[in-house]
Scaffold this motif. Sequence first.
Motif, PDB file in Angstrom:
ATOM      1  N   PRO A   1       0.816  -1.212   0.000  1.00  0.00           N
ATOM      2  CA  PRO A   1       0.000   0.000   0.000  1.00  0.00           C
ATOM      3  C   PRO A   1       0.852   1.265   0.000  1.00  0.00           C
ATOM      4  CG  PRO A   1      -0.488  -1.400   1.905  1.00  0.00           C
ATOM      5  CD  PRO A   1       0.666  -1.992   1.196  1.00  0.00           C
ATOM      6  N   ALA A   2       0.218   2.382  -0.317  1.00  0.00           N
ATOM      7  CA  ALA A   2       0.929   3.661  -0.299  1.00  0.00           C
ATOM      8  C   ALA A   2       1.340   3.985   1.134  1.00  0.00           C
ATOM      9  CB  ALA A   2       0.022   4.763  -0.847  1.00  0.00           C
ATOM     10  N   GLY A   3       2.523   4.547   1.279  1.00  0.00           N
ATOM     11  CA  GLY A   3       3.040   4.888   2.606  1.00  0.00           C
ATOM     12  C   GLY A   3       3.845   3.780   3.252  1.00  0.00           C
TER      13      GLY A   3
ATOM     14  N   ASN B   1      20.945 -11.635   2.036  1.00  0.00           N
ATOM     15  CA  ASN B   1      20.418 -12.853   2.659  1.00  0.00           C
ATOM     16  C   ASN B   1      18.945 -12.720   3.030  1.00  0.00           C
ATOM     17  OD1 ASN B   1      22.781 -14.280   2.405  1.00  0.00           O
ATOM     18  ND2 ASN B   1      23.519 -13.721   4.438  1.00  0.00           N
ATOM     19  N   ASN B   2      18.182 -11.943   2.248  1.00  0.00           N
ATOM     20  CA  ASN B   2      16.738 -11.750   2.443  1.00  0.00           C
ATOM     21  C   ASN B   2      16.390 -11.188   3.820  1.00  0.00           C
ATOM     22  OD1 ASN B   2      16.108 -12.494  -0.116  1.00  0.00           O
ATOM     23  ND2 ASN B   2      15.337 -14.514   0.407  1.00  0.00           N
ATOM     24  N   ARG B   3      17.164 -10.237   4.299  1.00  0.00           N
ATOM     25  CA  ARG B   3      16.805  -9.512   5.518  1.00  0.00           C
ATOM     26  C   ARG B   3      15.861  -8.393   5.081  1.00  0.00           C
ATOM     27  NH1 ARG B   3      17.825  -9.856  10.466  1.00  0.00           N
ATOM     28  NH2 ARG B   3      17.819  -8.097  11.893  1.00  0.00           N
ATOM     29  N   VAL B   4      14.578  -8.547   5.410  1.00  0.00           N
ATOM     30  CA  VAL B   4      13.527  -7.656   4.915  1.00  0.00           C
ATOM     31  C   VAL B   4      13.146  -6.669   6.006  1.00  0.00           C
ATOM     32  CG1 VAL B   4      11.184  -7.549   3.998  1.00  0.00           C
ATOM     33  CG2 VAL B   4      12.672  -9.447   3.384  1.00  0.00           C
ATOM     34  N   THR B   5      13.069  -5.387   5.627  1.00  0.00           N
ATOM     35  CA  THR B   5      12.616  -4.321   6.525  1.00  0.00           C
ATOM     36  C   THR B   5      11.392  -3.676   5.896  1.00  0.00           C
ATOM     37  OG1 THR B   5      14.888  -3.928   7.225  1.00  0.00           O
ATOM     38  CG2 THR B   5      13.280  -2.211   7.709  1.00  0.00           C
ATOM     39  N   VAL B   6      10.310  -3.608   6.668  1.00  0.00           N
ATOM     40  CA  VAL B   6       9.065  -3.006   6.202  1.00  0.00           C
ATOM     41  C   VAL B   6       8.741  -1.842   7.125  1.00  0.00           C
ATOM     42  CG1 VAL B   6       6.637  -3.402   5.683  1.00  0.00           C
ATOM     43  CG2 VAL B   6       8.271  -5.248   5.370  1.00  0.00           C
ATOM     44  N   LYS B   7       8.596  -0.636   6.548  1.00  0.00           N
ATOM     45  CA  LYS B   7       8.262   0.556   7.324  1.00  0.00           C
ATOM     46  C   LYS B   7       6.892   1.053   6.890  1.00  0.00           C
ATOM     47  CE  LYS B   7      13.034   2.092   7.695  1.00  0.00           C
ATOM     48  NZ  LYS B   7      14.002   3.127   7.332  1.00  0.00           N
ATOM     49  N   GLY B   8       6.079   1.437   7.874  1.00  0.00           N
ATOM     50  CA  GLY B   8       4.743   1.928   7.571  1.00  0.00           C
ATOM     51  C   GLY B   8       4.222   2.814   8.676  1.00  0.00           C
ATOM     52  N   PRO B   9       2.941   3.166   8.624  1.00  0.00           N
ATOM     53  CA  PRO B   9       2.373   4.071   9.618  1.00  0.00           C
ATOM     54  C   PRO B   9       2.360   3.504  11.044  1.00  0.00           C
ATOM     55  CG  PRO B   9       0.729   3.452   7.965  1.00  0.00           C
ATOM     56  CD  PRO B   9       2.016   2.832   7.564  1.00  0.00           C
ATOM     57  N   ASN B  10       2.300   2.172  11.207  1.00  0.00           N
ATOM     58  CA  ASN B  10       2.267   1.568  12.538  1.00  0.00           C
ATOM     59  C   ASN B  10       3.635   1.158  13.057  1.00  0.00           C
ATOM     60  OD1 ASN B  10      -0.444   1.885  12.633  1.00  0.00           O
ATOM     61  ND2 ASN B  10      -0.957  -0.268  12.431  1.00  0.00           N
ATOM     62  N   GLY B  11       4.699   1.525  12.373  1.00  0.00           N
ATOM     63  CA  GLY B  11       6.031   1.196  12.867  1.00  0.00           C
ATOM     64  C   GLY B  11       6.896   0.528  11.813  1.00  0.00           C
TER      65      GLY B  11
ATOM     66  N   ASN C   1      10.704  -6.787  -5.776  1.00  0.00           N
ATOM     67  CA  ASN C   1       9.786  -5.671  -5.553  1.00  0.00           C
ATOM     68  C   ASN C   1       9.682  -4.904  -6.865  1.00  0.00           C
ATOM     69  OD1 ASN C   1       8.218  -3.621  -4.560  1.00  0.00           O
ATOM     70  ND2 ASN C   1       9.676  -2.971  -2.977  1.00  0.00           N
ATOM     71  N   LYS C   2       8.552  -5.087  -7.569  1.00  0.00           N
ATOM     72  CA  LYS C   2       8.351  -4.412  -8.854  1.00  0.00           C
ATOM     73  C   LYS C   2       7.122  -3.518  -8.767  1.00  0.00           C
ATOM     74  CE  LYS C   2      10.170  -8.150 -11.710  1.00  0.00           C
ATOM     75  NZ  LYS C   2       9.817  -9.156 -12.715  1.00  0.00           N
ATOM     76  N   ASP C   3       7.297  -2.229  -8.834  1.00  0.00           N
ATOM     77  CA  ASP C   3       6.216  -1.249  -8.878  1.00  0.00           C
ATOM     78  C   ASP C   3       5.202  -1.433  -7.754  1.00  0.00           C
ATOM     79  OD1 ASP C   3       7.367  -0.206 -11.178  1.00  0.00           O
ATOM     80  OD2 ASP C   3       6.238  -1.576 -12.479  1.00  0.00           O
ATOM     81  N   GLY C   4       5.678  -1.645  -6.538  1.00  0.00           N
ATOM     82  CA  GLY C   4       4.774  -1.775  -5.407  1.00  0.00           C
ATOM     83  C   GLY C   4       4.107  -3.130  -5.284  1.00  0.00           C
TER      84      GLY C   4
ATOM     85  N   ASN D   1       3.797 -11.106   3.907  1.00  0.00           N
ATOM     86  CA  ASN D   1       2.467 -10.491   3.890  1.00  0.00           C
ATOM     87  C   ASN D   1       2.059 -10.035   5.289  1.00  0.00           C
ATOM     88  OD1 ASN D   1      -0.016  -9.752   2.591  1.00  0.00           O
ATOM     89  ND2 ASN D   1      -0.938 -11.495   3.617  1.00  0.00           N
ATOM     90  N   ASN D   2       2.359 -10.831   6.319  1.00  0.00           N
ATOM     91  CA  ASN D   2       2.032 -10.454   7.693  1.00  0.00           C
ATOM     92  C   ASN D   2       2.791  -9.202   8.119  1.00  0.00           C
ATOM     93  OD1 ASN D   2       0.233 -12.541   8.019  1.00  0.00           O
ATOM     94  ND2 ASN D   2       1.698 -13.884   9.038  1.00  0.00           N
ATOM     95  N   MET D   3       4.000  -9.028   7.626  1.00  0.00           N
ATOM     96  CA  MET D   3       4.758  -7.822   7.950  1.00  0.00           C
ATOM     97  C   MET D   3       4.103  -6.597   7.313  1.00  0.00           C
ATOM     98  SD  MET D   3       8.628  -9.298   7.535  1.00  0.00           S
ATOM     99  CE  MET D   3       9.462  -7.773   7.793  1.00  0.00           C
ATOM    100  N   VAL D   4       3.673  -6.720   6.055  1.00  0.00           N
ATOM    101  CA  VAL D   4       3.036  -5.593   5.362  1.00  0.00           C
ATOM    102  C   VAL D   4       1.707  -5.242   6.024  1.00  0.00           C
ATOM    103  CG1 VAL D   4       2.005  -4.864   3.179  1.00  0.00           C
ATOM    104  CG2 VAL D   4       4.196  -6.046   3.166  1.00  0.00           C
TER     105      VAL D   4
END
Length: 180
Positions: free
Chosen positions: A12-14, A22-32, A46-49, A74-77
């Motif tokens: 989603p936007a934002g 090594n696939n260390r994924v960081t997801v940032k959003g409005p809730n943290g 990651n292609k165009d969102g 998906n749970n992280m997003v």
Amino acid sequence: MSRIGREAITVPAGVTVTVGENNRVTVKGPNGELTQQLCPLMTIENKDGVLHVTRPNDEPETRSLHGLTRSLLNNMVVGVTTGFSRALEINGVGYRAAKEGNKLVMNLGYSHQVIVEETADIKIDVPAPNQIIIKGSDKQKVGQFAADVRNKRPPEPYKGKGIKYVEEHIRRIEGKTGAK
């Protein structure tokens, strides 16, 4: 091919998703912000969102990790956008909960009060004396915290007294009948 692993994840936007080495994924959003080390065998694009998870081969181990990696991502997003919550219900005469500051104070039939503190990423809400709602952005931590609170007084099968999940059904046991 895994049916769950094949599905694309729309970001989603934002929300920003960063895939490190090594696939260390960081997801940032409005809730943290959430960071997790996912399986290094999987390829995360990651292609165009839109996020896609692909596996290198069809071995049983990589097939089982394909859907898991996609679900964790998906749970992280979802966690940083809407968050997760678990609702608990307290049953029993005199059993109740109240929130005092950042502490959950429960009377559960013991000779003392049971006190549980909020953590930095877990928030507790008590809308009624017999309801507890646990909220947070990390699904695993919310579930574990709810399980810890439930274990303070698990429901017993004879009268159903204790702390249970709202959607949980307690199988009741009939007590002994009197002697004839």
